[in-house]
Design a protein around this motif. Sequence first.
Motif, mmCIF file in Angstrom:
data_model
loop_
_atom_site.group_PDB
_atom_site.id
_atom_site.type_symbol
_atom_site.label_atom_id
_atom_site.label_comp_id
_atom_site.label_asym_id
_atom_site.label_seq_id
_atom_site.Cartn_x
_atom_site.Cartn_y
_atom_site.Cartn_z
ATOM 1 N N TYR A 425 0.852 -1.194 0.000
ATOM 2 C CA TYR A 425 0.000 0.000 0.000
ATOM 3 C C TYR A 425 0.887 1.244 0.000
ATOM 4 O O TYR A 425 1.918 1.288 0.675
ATOM 5 C CB TYR A 425 -0.898 0.015 1.237
ATOM 6 N N LYS A 426 0.457 2.247 -0.771
ATOM 7 C CA LYS A 426 1.187 3.494 -0.832
ATOM 8 C C LYS A 426 0.227 4.651 -0.595
ATOM 9 O O LYS A 426 -0.962 4.563 -0.926
ATOM 10 C CB LYS A 426 1.881 3.665 -2.186
ATOM 11 N N THR A 427 0.767 5.727 -0.034
ATOM 12 C CA THR A 427 -0.054 6.897 0.263
ATOM 13 C C THR A 427 0.595 8.131 -0.351
ATOM 14 O O THR A 427 1.794 8.374 -0.146
ATOM 15 C CB THR A 427 -0.209 7.105 1.777
ATOM 16 N N VAL A 428 -0.186 8.870 -1.102
ATOM 17 C CA VAL A 428 0.257 10.154 -1.647
ATOM 18 C C VAL A 428 -0.625 11.234 -1.029
ATOM 19 O O VAL A 428 -1.762 10.980 -0.622
ATOM 20 C CB VAL A 428 0.151 10.188 -3.186
ATOM 21 N N SER A 429 -0.097 12.441 -0.921
ATOM 22 C CA SER A 429 -0.844 13.499 -0.237
ATOM 23 C C SER A 429 -0.642 14.831 -0.936
ATOM 24 O O SER A 429 0.311 15.018 -1.706
ATOM 25 C CB SER A 429 -0.423 13.605 1.231
ATOM 26 N N THR A 430 -1.546 15.741 -0.667
ATOM 27 C CA THR A 430 -1.486 17.090 -1.225
ATOM 28 C C THR A 430 -0.751 18.014 -0.261
ATOM 29 O O THR A 430 -0.333 17.608 0.836
ATOM 30 C CB THR A 430 -2.901 17.622 -1.464
ATOM 31 N N ALA A 431 -0.617 19.258 -0.644
ATOM 32 C CA ALA A 431 -0.039 20.269 0.245
ATOM 33 C C ALA A 431 -1.086 20.727 1.253
ATOM 34 O O ALA A 431 -2.299 20.581 1.047
ATOM 35 C CB ALA A 431 0.453 21.452 -0.584
ATOM 36 N N ALA A 432 -0.618 21.287 2.376
ATOM 37 C CA ALA A 432 -1.508 21.876 3.371
ATOM 38 C C ALA A 432 -1.827 23.315 2.966
ATOM 39 O O ALA A 432 -1.058 23.957 2.231
ATOM 40 C CB ALA A 432 -0.865 21.834 4.747
ATOM 41 N N TYR A 433 -2.971 23.832 3.428
ATOM 42 C CA TYR A 433 -3.393 25.184 3.077
ATOM 43 C C TYR A 433 -3.757 25.955 4.346
ATOM 44 O O TYR A 433 -4.261 25.376 5.321
ATOM 45 C CB TYR A 433 -4.605 25.169 2.151
#
Length: 632
Positions: A425-433
Amino acid sequence: MAQPKLTIRSNKHISMKRLSVLFSFLLFLLPAWAQVRVTVQAPSDVVEGDRFRVSYVVNTQDVDNFNVDKWEGLVELFGPSQSRSSSFSMVNGKTTSSSTITFTYTVTTEKAGTFHIPAATVVSGGKTYKSNSPTINVLPGGSGASAGSGQGQQGGGQTHQNQADRMHTQNVGDRITNKDLFIAVTASKKRVFEQEAVLLTYKLYTLVNISTLEGKMPELDGFHVQEINRQRQPELKMEHYNGRNYGTVVWSQYVVFPQQTGTLKIPEIKYEATVVQQNRSLDPFDAFFGGGSMMQEVRKTVMAPAVTLQVDALPTPKPANFSGAVGKFSIASSLTPQQLKANDATTLRLTVTGTGNMKLMKAPTVPWPKDFESYDPKTEDKTAIGASGSSGSVLYDFIAVPRHQGKFELPPVEFCYFDPDAREYKTVSTAAYTIDVAKGKGGSSSSSSLMSKEEIELLNSDIHYIKTGEPTYLTADSALFGSNRYWLTYGVAIVLFGILMYAFRRRAVANADLVRRRGRGASKVATKRLKTARKLMNDNNATAFYEETMKALWGYVGDKLNIPVSELSKENVREKLTARQIPDTLIDQFLHTLDDCEFARFAPGDPADTMDKIYSSAEEVINKMESELKHK
């Protein structure tokens, strides 16, 4: 004294003439200004010993020199022969022109393998241009579709034109075996994880000419199936398989996503093929004059074999934020606006891009601050099905409304998927705002940072704003029920209902009368049409006569039996007349008269004698039918 003649030449006329000459000159020079290109035209597959053509096409006739590299693995027989062509066209005032010169070689092969068509070099306008060097696949000679076509070395051999011409045309009655025509199935993987994409390819192999092939994947239990849409017409290619040269084509492809674990079976698919066979025993002259067809079509059932897949379960334990996506993915985000007022909306767009089971995955979860009221996302699918599954992007637009002013942190949005190649399993994420919320027009002036989490949750889920202002009261007299308006409305509704019932009943009776009148007047209408037909017969107008007679026959039976024009057919007429207990002999006579009338329109013979017989028969059968129906 005669006055001298004075000739005045219009400057406008001279100017237009000069422009015309200049335009023609520019049109002549247009091919020279265009970019010179040299393209190669040759088959992609041939059989050892075949003769075939290789053409080099230059998009200008201004060629000073032409040379071809050495033929490696191929034997040049003739060439080059030259041909020139020019064309001009004007569409909507726009003029286009083209001018080409083609150098053609006749070539044969000595051995099987893959070879390069030599590149050609052209000198035009003092510059040198070179073509590409495509590859050609030479198949071994042998039995099958290519048998008999490799006669090029014996003189008078065939020149290869296209792959479809290679298919063997069988004689009528020849048995079509499973080696002459079959479908092979390949799976991109035989062991996969649950939800992992598997490409199934159904490839046709044929030694015979087929005109149609029909088959479809049945409904599958335990699979999500997507068919790859093949935009182009399937192109037949040659392939050497088990010692024979087959015409092959990838007929259909499916991407399947297993939804269960264990051993899953994709059943065999039934295809119906139409094979074209030649009737060599038939005289061509007889076939030409309607005595049969030189070609006959035979139906052949072709079964594509079943495929078995071993489906493994996804590793456990699964992450809590697992989206159900299996494949390879990335995620991007944008927040618009990041500075807004309380009670205004902001939109977070998440773009998930990748390849896999994109139509089956769940939307990411956005961790909005407690003070934000959020809504379900709007989804836009921009994916296309391909060999690896669905690929492209899926856009999720999340809308949220802050209720109080202040600065808020939106944490990164995570998207968890399973990578079958890495088996993890892999997790990708966005930037924080950071979201800056100012005081809104109807909002509170206090900062949300001064409120507790319990107070914010109560604000979002409990009491709404109380409406202010003077209340509006209803008096007893203002109520509708029991008032004069109520009873008046009730009475008007009853009267309207009665009027509508009366109108519908009158219409039904009128329709019934219309059917009866139509049946009673059927004989008169038919007699009138027969009189018109007799006049046309006397005028020797055969075509119009038969049309009017047909109208009399069909019109009579349609009016008499109340059959709409759209339902008029011989089967329907026979059924209706039989139900009215009309004798079968009379029914047959009526239908035979219709057949004779249809046939006589195109049959040879004496038109006058034929029309007289048709007229007498139609008049007789209508009179008999009228007599019988009067007593039924």
